[in-house]
Each structure stands twice: as C-alpha cells, then as structure tokens.
Design a protein around this motif. Structure first.
Motif, PDB file in Angstrom:
ATOM      1  N   TYR A 270     -39.079  19.590 -92.736  1.00 17.56           N
ATOM      2  CA  TYR A 270     -38.262  18.478 -93.196  1.00 17.56           C
ATOM      3  C   TYR A 270     -37.367  17.993 -92.055  1.00 17.56           C
ATOM      4  CZ  TYR A 270     -39.849  19.532 -97.889  1.00 17.56           C
ATOM      5  OH  TYR A 270     -40.640  19.745 -98.986  1.00 17.56           O
ATOM      6  N   LYS A 271     -37.150  16.694 -92.018  1.00 11.74           N
ATOM      7  CA  LYS A 271     -36.264  16.087 -91.039  1.00 11.74           C
ATOM      8  C   LYS A 271     -35.120  15.382 -91.782  1.00 11.74           C
ATOM      9  CE  LYS A 271     -38.318  16.985 -87.081  1.00 11.74           C
ATOM     10  NZ  LYS A 271     -38.484  16.014 -85.995  1.00 11.74           N
ATOM     11  N   THR A 272     -33.958  15.428 -91.185  1.00 17.70           N
ATOM     12  CA  THR A 272     -32.795  14.795 -91.799  1.00 17.70           C
ATOM     13  C   THR A 272     -32.728  13.322 -91.406  1.00 17.70           C
ATOM     14  OG1 THR A 272     -31.564  16.868 -91.760  1.00 17.70           O
ATOM     15  CG2 THR A 272     -30.286  14.842 -91.992  1.00 17.70           C
ATOM     16  N   PHE A 273     -32.601  12.481 -92.417  1.00 16.70           N
ATOM     17  CA  PHE A 273     -32.378  11.044 -92.200  1.00 16.70           C
ATOM     18  C   PHE A 273     -31.219  10.628 -93.086  1.00 16.70           C
ATOM     19  CE2 PHE A 273     -33.033   6.648 -93.646  1.00 16.70           C
ATOM     20  CZ  PHE A 273     -32.999   5.987 -92.429  1.00 16.70           C
ATOM     21  N   LYS A 274     -30.072  10.351 -92.452  1.00 13.30           N
ATOM     22  CA  LYS A 274     -28.849  10.021 -93.191  1.00 13.30           C
ATOM     23  C   LYS A 274     -28.551  11.141 -94.199  1.00 13.30           C
ATOM     24  CE  LYS A 274     -29.440   5.080 -92.304  1.00 13.30           C
ATOM     25  NZ  LYS A 274     -28.394   4.939 -91.288  1.00 13.30           N
ATOM     26  N   ASP A 275     -28.563  10.831 -95.498  1.00 12.66           N
ATOM     27  CA  ASP A 275     -28.258  11.860 -96.489  1.00 12.66           C
ATOM     28  C   ASP A 275     -29.518  12.438 -97.130  1.00 12.66           C
ATOM     29  OD1 ASP A 275     -28.987   9.512 -97.761  1.00 12.66           O
ATOM     30  OD2 ASP A 275     -27.601   9.777 -99.446  1.00 12.66           O
ATOM     31  N   LYS A 276     -30.679  12.206 -96.512  1.00  8.11           N
ATOM     32  CA  LYS A 276     -31.953  12.608 -97.114  1.00  8.11           C
ATOM     33  C   LYS A 276     -32.662  13.655 -96.262  1.00  8.11           C
ATOM     34  CE  LYS A 276     -32.836   8.165 -99.399  1.00  8.11           C
ATOM     35  NZ  LYS A 276     -31.483   7.642 -99.230  1.00  8.11           N
ATOM     36  N   LYS A 277     -33.445  14.485 -96.928  1.00  6.04           N
ATOM     37  CA  LYS A 277     -34.356  15.406 -96.258  1.00  6.04           C
ATOM     38  C   LYS A 277     -35.770  14.886 -96.503  1.00  6.04           C
ATOM     39  CE  LYS A 277     -31.493  18.700 -94.825  1.00  6.04           C
ATOM     40  NZ  LYS A 277     -31.354  19.065 -93.399  1.00  6.04           N
TER      41      LYS A 277
ATOM     42  N   LYS B  69     -30.662   3.586 -81.257  1.00 10.30           N
ATOM     43  CA  LYS B  69     -30.331   4.677 -82.182  1.00 10.30           C
ATOM     44  C   LYS B  69     -31.123   4.570 -83.480  1.00 10.30           C
ATOM     45  CE  LYS B  69     -25.682   5.548 -80.371  1.00 10.30           C
ATOM     46  NZ  LYS B  69     -25.842   4.698 -79.150  1.00 10.30           N
ATOM     47  N   ILE B  70     -32.393   4.207 -83.339  1.00  6.80           N
ATOM     48  CA  ILE B  70     -33.296   4.045 -84.478  1.00  6.80           C
ATOM     49  C   ILE B  70     -34.332   5.169 -84.455  1.00  6.80           C
ATOM     50  CG2 ILE B  70     -35.063   2.578 -85.529  1.00  6.80           C
ATOM     51  CD1 ILE B  70     -33.577   0.164 -84.346  1.00  6.80           C
ATOM     52  N   PRO B  71     -34.420   5.997 -85.507  1.00  2.00           N
ATOM     53  CA  PRO B  71     -35.411   7.069 -85.537  1.00  2.00           C
ATOM     54  C   PRO B  71     -36.829   6.529 -85.667  1.00  2.00           C
ATOM     55  CG  PRO B  71     -34.258   6.953 -87.637  1.00  2.00           C
ATOM     56  CD  PRO B  71     -33.554   6.003 -86.705  1.00  2.00           C
TER      57      PRO B  71
ATOM     58  N   SER C  28     -43.544  17.588 -80.967  1.00  5.50           N
ATOM     59  CA  SER C  28     -42.892  17.838 -79.680  1.00  5.50           C
ATOM     60  C   SER C  28     -41.971  16.706 -79.255  1.00  5.50           C
ATOM     61  CB  SER C  28     -43.966  18.058 -78.598  1.00  5.50           C
ATOM     62  OG  SER C  28     -44.918  19.020 -78.997  1.00  5.50           O
ATOM     63  N   ILE C  29     -41.959  15.622 -80.033  1.00  2.41           N
ATOM     64  CA  ILE C  29     -41.135  14.452 -79.688  1.00  2.41           C
ATOM     65  C   ILE C  29     -39.940  14.423 -80.637  1.00  2.41           C
ATOM     66  CG2 ILE C  29     -41.111  11.937 -79.488  1.00  2.41           C
ATOM     67  CD1 ILE C  29     -44.160  12.123 -79.026  1.00  2.41           C
ATOM     68  N   PRO C  30     -38.754  14.776 -80.164  1.00  4.86           N
ATOM     69  CA  PRO C  30     -37.604  14.948 -81.061  1.00  4.86           C
ATOM     70  C   PRO C  30     -37.206  13.695 -81.825  1.00  4.86           C
ATOM     71  CG  PRO C  30     -36.947  15.106 -78.734  1.00  4.86           C
ATOM     72  CD  PRO C  30     -38.434  15.107 -78.764  1.00  4.86           C
ATOM     73  N   GLU C  31     -37.547  12.517 -81.303  1.00  4.01           N
ATOM     74  CA  GLU C  31     -37.157  11.270 -81.986  1.00  4.01           C
ATOM     75  C   GLU C  31     -37.976  11.013 -83.256  1.00  4.01           C
ATOM     76  OE1 GLU C  31     -36.312  10.907 -77.599  1.00  4.01           O
ATOM     77  OE2 GLU C  31     -38.015  11.558 -78.818  1.00  4.01           O
ATOM     78  N   VAL C  32     -39.102  11.712 -83.404  1.00  5.88           N
ATOM     79  CA  VAL C  32     -39.994  11.481 -84.552  1.00  5.88           C
ATOM     80  C   VAL C  32     -39.420  12.128 -85.812  1.00  5.88           C
ATOM     81  CG1 VAL C  32     -42.254  11.992 -85.541  1.00  5.88           C
ATOM     82  CG2 VAL C  32     -42.077  11.198 -83.165  1.00  5.88           C
TER      83      VAL C  32
END
Length: 377
Positions: free
Chosen positions: A3-10, A200-202, A244-248
């Motif tokens: 899971y990745k965090t996006f704002k208040d969501k997982k 600063k856009i994921p 391997s790409i942290p922005e993803v």
C-alpha cells in the motif's frame, strides 16, 4: 498487498484497470460479466482497492459493467477512477453531459479519482481552451464532493505535459503516464517523472508491461534475468522495476484473465525493488530491444534545414520508432492528428536531401514511405 499513502488514503499499489476485461467470443464490446465479477471478488479478497475505468473502454461498456460489479461492495471499500474522454475532440463541449452519464453508468454518487483523459498533441489546445469549460466544470464538481481527487493521464510528449501543467498544475493531484523499463528512455518517461516530481505530483502508471510486450522476452534476455533472480517470473520484472521508483504510487494493470490477476497480485504481495546491478541490466535489455527496431536518430536536426517540405523529421522519426516498436498502436496516429497534411510523413517527396547530411546515415525517405504505409494498414 503493498500500500502507498496518498493524502489521507492507503491505496493498493496494484490497481485493477478495466480496459482489457475478459470478453465473449473475442468481441471487445461484450464483456464477460461473470468472469469480471470473479476477478473483482479475488481482487477485493487480496487487497486491491483501486479500480480504473473510462468512458470509452470496451466501446463504452466498461463503466457500466464495473458499476454493476462494484455495486456489490460497500462504497468505502474501494476507490473508483474514471476519466473525461478528451481523446475524442467531439466530446470537448459535453463535459457536464458526459460526467452525469458516467456517474449513472458507474452507479455512484462520486468518483474518488477523476482524470483529464489522454492529454496529447491532438487535444492539448482544446483542453486548454476556456470556451469548453472543462477545467471549470471539473473543479466545480470537486468543490461539490463529486470528484474527490483530480488528475490527468498523458500519452503525449514531455512538452505537451509541461504545457498542461503550466496551466492546471496547481489543481492537479496525480499524473498517470505510460511507464515501464522500455519507455524509461524510449518515451522519455524518466524525464516525465521528474516533471511531475517538480510539481509535487505523485505518479500513477499505465502500460507497466507495454501491452504485454514485457511479459515474454527472448531466451537470451530470459537467461540474464533468471541468473539474477531464478525464482522471479519474467512479467514480474516489469513490476519490480516500478517498485524501484519511489515516485510511483499506483500501478494499473489491465488484466484480462484470472491467472494474470493472481500472478500480478502475488508479485505485489512483497516489495522487492531492483538492486543497482539489476536496474542496470534491465535498462540494458530495454535499450537493446529498442535498438534492434528503432532508427538511431539523435535529433541533431541537420536534416530539417535541408528538407524542401520543411518537415519536422526528428519528431516524425520518433513517432515512426514508437509505431514500429509497439507494432502499431494508437500513440503515433493520435499525435499525427495534430499535424496538417503537408507536415505528415506522406508529404515527403523522397528527394533524399535530408539523407545527404544525416550523421547516422538513416534512410529517411524510406522510413517516411514505410511510416505512411503502416498508417494506412
């Protein structure tokens, strides 16, 4: 599931794309609803909470089927994404009509994620034209809670993306691009990731296995990868690259059958990014895959000063390479829709003036003729 965090969501890092759902008798317009429901059930059970559809998928039936299937689950158990269909210029003046229709088809009161679909050379001017009111309407729906998060998808060039973000970047919360280890260099995806990061856009990913091209490799390339990770299946390498790409944040996979779904979920049960040596190897494999097909244009632009038709030869060769590597597809034809007839490959008169100054000795006139024939077929 990762899971990745996006704002208040997982968000589940693996999202289920609904562009290549199982179909009946090979008819893309007739989705196999029973198999789709089975796949969604398995997805839910194994942690996928992001589902991506669009107005035009499966001849307009993807939203309807996904809405019907997802209706069986509590609304707070999944995140649903759809898109405004700007890939068709005739839709530009219909944003309200289409948005309302989409909500009804999906049987929801709001979209968790909503995108400007397929920002590209063909539609960028229209997307930025205030007379259509697309941006204003979508921002209004966000204020009203009917869009929770607003983003965009892009198959267009870096320059097209930059134009879009220079105008709307402050309101854009996520960007969906074609990203895989072939396109990291070939389609300038690395630079596009850097552009999104600048704003600063994921990053959301589409075409992670390049339409299946990265699901099976040559025996030589298979051997190179198996030597490093004997237990790893070949398609999984495409996903490990993205891990391997942290922005993803989200990787969308258009899984068309149950086995693909199971295998991909298994891959995303564990985060196993590539080592430096593995990354170097996989990018070398990508470069060699492209080099066997693509013409070695370096965009030096010597050719353009010698073209009596004033064609943008480096750009046309870039689109030609894309069309050849993809073995067809929509990206090159779509980009060329923005070109007047006298600037398309068919306008080449075969004078070979460009070839006389090409440092790479590319047979440009033959490429333009072949490109023209490919576009007709």
């Amino acid at each position: 599931m990762i899971y990745k965090t996006f704002k208040d969501k997982k968000l589940s890092m693996l999202g289920m794309g609904a562009m290549r759902l199982p179909v009946v008798d090979g008819n893309d317009a007739v989705i196999d609803e029973e198999q789709t429901a089975r796949m969604v059930a398995y997805s839910m059970e194994h942690g996928i909470n992001y589902y991506d559809t669009a107005y035009g998928y499966h001849d307009g039936n993807s939203e309807t089927v996904m809405g019907k299937v997802l209706k069986n689950y509590p609304r707070d158990q999944f995140y649903l994404a759809s898109k405004f269909p700007g890939y068709d210029l005739s839709n530009m003046g219909k944003v309200e009509e289409i948005f309302e229709e989409q909500l009804k088809k999906c049987q929801v009161e709001y979209f968790d994620f909503y995108l400007f679909h397929n920002v590209c050379e063909m539609n960028i001017d229209a997307y930025l034209d205030e007379k259509y009111g697309i941006y204003d309407y979508l921002i209004k729906q966000k204020r009203n809670g009917r869009i929770k998060h607003l983003g965009f998808s892009a198959h267009g060039s870096y320059d097209v993306m930059k134009r879009f973000l220079e105008t709307y970047g402050d309101a854009i919360e996520f960007g969906q691009i074609q990203l895989n280890y072939i396109d990291w260099s070939f389609q300038d995806a690395k630079r596009k990731v850097e552009l999104l990061t600048e704003y600063k856009i994921p990053v959301w990913v589409m075409e992670p296995v390049r339409g299946g091209k990265l699901a099976s490799l040559s025996e030589e390339n298979n051997a190179r990868l198996k030597e490093m990770r004997p237990e790893e299946e070949i398609p999984a390498w495409a996903f490990r690259f993205l891990q391997s790409i942290p922005e993803v944040t989200v990787v969308l996979s258009g899984m068309s059958n149950y086995e693909q779904l199971k295998n991909n979920i298994h891959t995303f049960e564990e985060d196993k990014p590539l080592s430096d040596n593995e990354m170097k190897t996989i990018l070398d494999i990508a470069d060699k895959m492209v080099s066997t097909i693509a013409l070695p244009c370096t965009a030096c632009r010597y050719c353009t000063s010698h073209c009596p038709q004033e064609l943008d030869i480096p750009v046309l060769l870039s689109l030609y390479n894309e069309h050849c590597v993809t073995e067809g597809g929509f990206i090159a034809p779509m980009a060329l829709m923005a070109y007047p007839e006298d600037k398309k490959p068919s306008a080449c008169i075969g004078c070979r003036s460009c070839e006389a100054v090409c440092p790479q000795q590319i047979k440009i006139s033959e490429a333009m003729e072949d490109f023209t024939n490919k576009l007709k077929s």
